[in-house]
Design a protein around this motif. Structure first.
Motif, PDB file in Angstrom:
ATOM      1  N   UNK A 112       0.789  -1.224   0.000  1.00  0.00           N
ATOM      2  CA  UNK A 112       0.000   0.000   0.000  1.00  0.00           C
ATOM      3  C   UNK A 112       0.827   1.283   0.000  1.00  0.00           C
ATOM      4  N   UNK A 113       2.128   1.163   0.201  1.00  0.00           N
ATOM      5  CA  UNK A 113       2.986   2.335   0.117  1.00  0.00           C
ATOM      6  C   UNK A 113       2.588   3.429   1.077  1.00  0.00           C
ATOM      7  N   UNK A 114       2.602   4.681   0.602  1.00  0.00           N
ATOM      8  CA  UNK A 114       2.311   5.839   1.435  1.00  0.00           C
ATOM      9  C   UNK A 114       0.824   6.136   1.546  1.00  0.00           C
ATOM     10  N   UNK A 115      -0.005   5.348   0.886  1.00  0.00           N
ATOM     11  CA  UNK A 115      -1.427   5.704   0.813  1.00  0.00           C
ATOM     12  C   UNK A 115      -2.107   5.700   2.170  1.00  0.00           C
ATOM     13  N   UNK A 116      -1.689   4.823   3.076  1.00  0.00           N
ATOM     14  CA  UNK A 116      -2.322   4.782   4.389  1.00  0.00           C
ATOM     15  C   UNK A 116      -2.063   6.066   5.164  1.00  0.00           C
ATOM     16  N   UNK A 147      -2.409   2.526  -5.513  1.00  0.00           N
ATOM     17  CA  UNK A 147      -2.348   3.274  -4.252  1.00  0.00           C
ATOM     18  C   UNK A 147      -3.316   4.445  -4.270  1.00  0.00           C
ATOM     19  N   UNK A 148      -3.537   5.003  -5.452  1.00  0.00           N
ATOM     20  CA  UNK A 148      -4.493   6.111  -5.555  1.00  0.00           C
ATOM     21  C   UNK A 148      -5.907   5.641  -5.233  1.00  0.00           C
ATOM     22  N   UNK A 149      -6.270   4.460  -5.728  1.00  0.00           N
ATOM     23  CA  UNK A 149      -7.602   3.927  -5.432  1.00  0.00           C
ATOM     24  C   UNK A 149      -7.737   3.580  -3.955  1.00  0.00           C
ATOM     25  N   UNK A 150      -6.657   3.080  -3.361  1.00  0.00           N
ATOM     26  CA  UNK A 150      -6.694   2.727  -1.946  1.00  0.00           C
ATOM     27  C   UNK A 150      -6.893   3.968  -1.082  1.00  0.00           C
ATOM     28  N   UNK A 207      -3.439  -6.071  -7.503  1.00  0.00           N
ATOM     29  CA  UNK A 207      -2.721  -4.893  -7.033  1.00  0.00           C
ATOM     30  C   UNK A 207      -1.655  -4.508  -8.053  1.00  0.00           C
ATOM     31  N   UNK A 208      -1.540  -3.236  -8.317  1.00  0.00           N
ATOM     32  CA  UNK A 208      -0.556  -2.752  -9.281  1.00  0.00           C
ATOM     33  C   UNK A 208       0.858  -2.874  -8.718  1.00  0.00           C
ATOM     34  N   UNK A 209       1.809  -3.119  -9.612  1.00  0.00           N
ATOM     35  CA  UNK A 209       3.215  -3.216  -9.233  1.00  0.00           C
ATOM     36  C   UNK A 209       3.759  -1.793  -9.135  1.00  0.00           C
ATOM     37  N   UNK A 210       3.629  -1.209  -7.931  1.00  0.00           N
ATOM     38  CA  UNK A 210       4.073   0.161  -7.678  1.00  0.00           C
ATOM     39  C   UNK A 210       5.187   0.156  -6.639  1.00  0.00           C
ATOM     40  N   UNK A 211       5.685   1.348  -6.340  1.00  0.00           N
ATOM     41  CA  UNK A 211       6.782   1.442  -5.377  1.00  0.00           C
ATOM     42  C   UNK A 211       6.378   0.889  -4.018  1.00  0.00           C
ATOM     43  N   UNK A 212       5.149   1.124  -3.604  1.00  0.00           N
ATOM     44  CA  UNK A 212       4.682   0.611  -2.324  1.00  0.00           C
ATOM     45  C   UNK A 212       4.754  -0.900  -2.239  1.00  0.00           C
ATOM     46  N   UNK A 213       4.583  -1.561  -3.390  1.00  0.00           N
ATOM     47  CA  UNK A 213       4.695  -3.009  -3.413  1.00  0.00           C
ATOM     48  C   UNK A 213       6.116  -3.440  -3.066  1.00  0.00           C
TER      49      UNK A 213
END
Length: 631
Positions: free
Chosen positions: A18-22, A389-392, A439-445
């Motif tokens: 989830x990266x920084x989204x939380x 992460x934007x959707x989360x 889940x998208x393969x993003x930096x948070x992953x």
């Protein structure tokens, strides 16, 4: 009912997907905390009842197994003491929210174990070690895992019985799988076994009857654990269609067959985690004969000769000793159960002599350690279908969960899975499991992996919100490791050496599993969304190998495959004459009276899937075995 996130427990390095989204939603959550009903709290004094010297049963560890054993044994009149090294399962509000399971690793609910340096694997990871998340709270690892419920293949358990674990065949364990669950979804309909019959009536008319062979009812409907199907995104449709193109139909992977495509089943009730702490133990806390003590660290078993009499534990800096009239049940998990046994003098004689612990029983404790391994692959697509992460962080998604317990936060991030047998042997258990993440393969992953910094920086350049992740999970690995002690210090962590990929056959089967993943790229379904496997070798980590050759993938497996967190077998079950076994088929420690081990450590081998459901099944069956010993 829980209505807020505990934002104080969140940090970026704790969040795998989830990266920084939380962090971005924290202010909204704090505001809502002032308008929504208060969070659930433990009844005052429920965990602080005065200790007695004697109990009928002492259960060590309140995880997926111990919570069930203590609940079942306290259904009668016996006095049961349950000792848990961690705190309450509701101290961290995140534990209830299905999607946020990955934020719990490396938190205060995790023992934060690490392996030692690996000689055959983890070459792209810092110091060639990996984390081993293990739960430290009521509910144990079942409180911080992804809640996927997979029983394993029926043949896994039949093999246990054939190898000497009498009473543990699939026929023997099925009633206990059913006893613990209450399915809350529609089972797939199958035509297998249906026969069409034509017959003539007296009037000459032809009639057709469909004689349906009645299938056995393999699922439970009245157990404490609510089981639902989870789907993250519409990507699941494309995965299921791709699987069908390759000859794999949709199945219930907790039924007679496991080969095929299935939706992930999870222990979630009304949008919240339903584990042994919340759905077994908590309803029983009011029983006068069940006493639960938290933050109670058991250091060793107390013996009178070869008879287990009690346990020694520390709480708030004070050392206590309590005793059992009937039995001690060790349910401290695949790491701590062997640690307590070794510290108590039960283990390999040569190892105990080396660290100067008096030998009570010479048994292979800590040996035969098994784990699965997993590789994560980025699949790029030509549209935005995965959860980003934007959707989360989207306010609407957050409110949907807070008010209705629905939406993406009520899911665990999985869009189905495929079980395959590489030799295409339908009579054998699967040896590869593909798990599709929505889940998208993003930096948070990437934050969830302890890659070397240069590796993580390079992979961060390849992240893409228009992507999803596939996990290739190696089942029934042949590599074996061990758990040992380096010191007699009670609070020191044990030495964990899983010896990943020490058997080269594991590497070869991994490569075959990757080849199957590549076949999905050739299906019409995946082509329709432009699905394409993205390379993730980096300088110094397989980039020098010729791409897509077998040697390239062998290199990638040894550098990038990681633990799957499905550890078992460190106190293996078997016949009394089995030199690899620590406990007999009744789960009694061999040569020791009034001591049993009941958790994932007793499994003969790693079942095909994960260890959550088999661990709970073992606890249900163990409770019956213990009761039948006395009543």
């Amino acid at each position: 009912m829980c209505n807020t996130f505990n934002s104080s427990s969140i940090s970026a390095d704790q969040v795998m997907f989830l990266g920084q989204s939380l962090v971005q939603v924290a202010s909204l959550v704090i505001f809502l905390a002032t308008t929504l009903p208060p969070i659930e709290k433990d009844p005052l004094g429920v965990f602080d009842r005065p200790l007695e010297d004697w109990y009928d049963f002492i259960v060590v560890g309140a995880g997926s197994a111990g919570g069930i054993v203590a609940t079942r044994l306290s259904e009668g009149y016996d006095k049961v003491l349950l000792l848990e090294a961690g705190g309450s399962h509701i101290e961290n509000d995140l534990t209830k929210i299905p999607l946020l399971w990955s934020a719990l690793s490396n938190s205060n609910l995790d023992w934060k174990y690490k392996t030692i340096e690996q000689k055959h694997a983890l070459f792209a990871f810092k110091d060639e070690v990996t984390n081993w998340p293990r739960g430290k709270c009521l509910g144990g690892t079942g409180r911080i895992n992804a809640m996927g419920l997979i029983r394993g293949n029926p043949k896994d358990f039949d093999t246990w019985a054939k190898e000497g674990a009498v009473g543990w065949s699939y026929k023997d364990v099925l009633p206990y799988f059913k006893k613990m669950e209450s399915i809350d979804f529609n089972l797939p309909m199958y035509s297998k076994g249906n026969k069409q019959t034509q017959y003539h009536t007296k009037g000459g008319k032809v009639r057709i009857s469909y004689g349906c062979k009645k299938k056995p009812d393999l699922r439970g409907r009245d157990g404490p654990l609510t089981i639902v199907e989870s789907r993250m995104t519409t990507l699941e449709y494309f995965h299921e269609q791709a699987a069908q193109e390759l000859g794999y139909n949709r199945i219930d992977c907790n039924s007679e067959t496991q080969l095929g495509f299935c939706r992930i089943q999870v222990n979630v009730k009304k949008g919240e985690r339903c584990d042994t702490a919340s759905c077994y133990l908590r309803p029983a806390l009011g029983r006068p004969n069940l006493q639960v003590h938290l933050n109670s660290y058991v250091s060793k078993i107390l013996f009178d000769g070869n008879v287990a009499r009690g346990v020694e534990f520390s709480k708030d800096g004070v050392l206590y000793k309590v005793y059992a009239r009937k039995e001690i049940i060790l349910s401290a998990g695949v790491v701590h159960s062997p640690k307590i046994l070794l510290s108590s003098g039960i283990g390999p004689k040569h190892h105990l002599n080396d660290i100067r612990i008096p030998v009570v029983a010479d048994l292979p404790v800590g040996e035969n350690l098994q784990d699965q391994m997993a590789m994560h692959f980025q699949i790029a697509i030509n549209m935005s279908l995965a959860t980003t992460s934007q959707k989360i962080a989207d306010t609407e998604n957050i409110l949907q969960y807070l008010f209705y317990r629905e939406g993406i936060y009520a899911q665990i991030g999985v869009d189905g899975m495929i079980f395959i047998n590489l030799d295409q042997n339908n009579d054998a258990p699967p040896d590869i499991q593909l798990i599709f993440l929505g889940l998208a393969y993003e930096k948070g992953f990437l934050d969830g992996f302890s890659y070397k910094e240069e590796v993580k920086e390079e992979l961060a350049n390849r992240t893409d919100p228009n992507s999803f992740v596939v996990i290739v999970n190696l089942l029934n690995a042949k590599s074996r490791g061990k758990i040992t002690l380096s010191t007699t210090c009670p609070s020191c962590k044990p030495v964990i050496d899983p010896m990943y990929l020490s058997d080269s056959d594991d590497v070869e089967r991994f490569v075959k599993g990757i080849r199957f993943l590549q076949k999905l790229q050739e299906t019409k379904s995946w082509k329709s969304i432009g699905a394409k496997l993205i390379r993730y070798d980096t300088p110094g980590h397989c980039s020098e190998e010729e791409y897509d050759k077998d040697d390239y993938w062998r290199c990638m497996v040894r550098h990038f495959a990681n633990q799957a967190n499905h550890q078992t077998s460190s106190c293996r079950m078997g016949s009394y004459g089995d030199v690899t076994a620590v406990v007999d088929p009744q789960l009694r420690v061999k040569g020791i009276k009034r001591l049993r081990v009941v958790d994932a450590s007793v499994m003969r081998n790693n079942p095909s899937g994960n260890t959550n459901a088999p661990t709970m099944m073992i606890a249900e069956k163990a409770a019956d075995l213990i009761k039948h010993s006395y009543y």
